[in-house]
Design an enzyme around this catalytic site. Structure first.
Site, PDB file in Angstrom:
ATOM      1  N   ALA A 179       0.854  -1.187   0.000  1.00 51.06           N
ATOM      2  CA  ALA A 179       0.000   0.000   0.000  1.00 51.06           C
ATOM      3  C   ALA A 179       0.887   1.233   0.000  1.00 51.06           C
ATOM      4  O   ALA A 179       2.104   1.130   0.176  1.00 51.06           O
ATOM      5  CB  ALA A 179      -0.896   0.017   1.226  1.00 51.06           C
ATOM      6  N   THR A 180       0.270   2.384  -0.175  1.00 49.78           N
ATOM      7  CA  THR A 180       0.962   3.656  -0.009  1.00 49.78           C
ATOM      8  C   THR A 180       0.024   4.611   0.709  1.00 49.78           C
ATOM      9  O   THR A 180      -1.124   4.771   0.303  1.00 49.78           O
ATOM     10  CB  THR A 180       1.362   4.274  -1.364  1.00 49.78           C
ATOM     11  OG1 THR A 180       2.120   3.317  -2.110  1.00 49.78           O
ATOM     12  CG2 THR A 180       2.206   5.521  -1.160  1.00 49.78           C
ATOM     13  N   ALA A 181       0.511   5.221   1.784  1.00 47.09           N
ATOM     14  CA  ALA A 181      -0.252   6.233   2.515  1.00 47.09           C
ATOM     15  C   ALA A 181       0.678   7.392   2.836  1.00 47.09           C
ATOM     16  O   ALA A 181       1.872   7.198   3.081  1.00 47.09           O
ATOM     17  CB  ALA A 181      -0.838   5.644   3.795  1.00 47.09           C
ATOM     18  N   GLU A 213      -4.029   5.183  -1.299  1.00 44.57           N
ATOM     19  CA  GLU A 213      -4.666   4.582  -2.472  1.00 44.57           C
ATOM     20  C   GLU A 213      -5.627   3.492  -2.005  1.00 44.57           C
ATOM     21  O   GLU A 213      -5.708   3.223  -0.814  1.00 44.57           O
ATOM     22  CB  GLU A 213      -3.609   4.084  -3.464  1.00 44.57           C
ATOM     23  CG  GLU A 213      -2.420   3.369  -2.847  1.00 44.57           C
ATOM     24  CD  GLU A 213      -2.780   2.031  -2.287  1.00 44.57           C
ATOM     25  OE1 GLU A 213      -3.457   1.258  -2.980  1.00 44.57           O
ATOM     26  OE2 GLU A 213      -2.393   1.727  -1.159  1.00 44.57           O
ATOM     27  N   SER A 255       0.036  -0.789  -5.268  1.00 48.60           N
ATOM     28  CA  SER A 255      -0.724   0.432  -5.016  1.00 48.60           C
ATOM     29  C   SER A 255      -1.508   0.814  -6.263  1.00 48.60           C
ATOM     30  O   SER A 255      -1.036   0.619  -7.375  1.00 48.60           O
ATOM     31  CB  SER A 255       0.222   1.584  -4.644  1.00 48.60           C
ATOM     32  OG  SER A 255       0.979   1.278  -3.494  1.00 48.60           O
TER      33      SER A 255
END
Length: 197
Positions: free
Chosen positions: A9-11, A25, A177
């Site tokens: 993931a990407t935050a 995302e 992502s």
């Protein structure tokens, strides 16, 4: 071998002049398999504190639910809003208590208590304050954009645009992502959520 089956993931979290922006995302992948394309990874904790995550979303959903309950109880005890640093410390304590069976999630907590603040937490509960942060498998790509373009005391529009741009740069290179971007803005008026293209 086990690493290839960890979810990615990407935050991103950014503190700006008067608030914080948190973005993530929407994809959940497990190895090469995309499990979901519309999962929310941004969470409202209190009226003035939010969080976003990378890793096991189920663990973060449980953590967010526990934090909402704990902050409501604490707010009734002290009869005022819970500041973001207290929320981050409470979350840290919960995660550290689970250190032998950890919640497999990286968290960015941000909010407003006079100043806008961002904290990053790892699965064991370490709390790291910063002006901006990124977590997840796309964090390196997102930080490449954030390091270049972040400026202290940005306005809300620039901070939102930078958060979205950094997530998009991660989506371009990180196959774990993708599939849209959720944005959570926290300021002195409360929280607002929307989806960016």
């Amino acid at each position: 071998m086990a690493y290839m089956y960890m979810p990615g993931a990407t935050a991103v979290g950014i503190a700006y002049d008067g608030g914080v922006v948190m973005a993530s995302e929407r994809r959940i992948s497990y190895g090469n398999f995309v499990v979901s394309k519309n999962t929310k990874k941004t969470f409202k904790i209190t009226d003035f504190v939010g969080a976003c995550c990378a890793g096991m979303v189920a663990d973060m959903q449980v953590l967010a639910m526990q934090m909402r309950a704990m902050t409501k109880i604490r707010k009734m005890e002290i009869k005022r809003e819970i500041p973001p640093n207290s929320v981050a410390k409470m979350m840290s304590t919960l995660m550290y208590e689970r250190r032998y069976y950890p919640l497999l999630t990286q968290v960015i907590v941000g909010g407003v208590d006079g100043d806008a603040v961002i904290y990053t937490l790892d699965p064991l509960g370490s709390v790291l304050p910063d002006d901006y942060a990124s977590v997840g498998t796309g964090a390196e790509m997102a930080l490449g954009v954030l390091d270049q373009e972040f400026k202290p005391k940005m306005n809300e529009k620039d901070a939102v645009n930078l958060a979205v741009k950094s997530i998009k740069s991660a989506i371009m290179r990180d196959n774990a992502s993708g599939d849209g971007i959720d944005v959570l803005v926290v300021d002195k008026n409360g929280t607002r959520e929307f989806t960016a293209n």
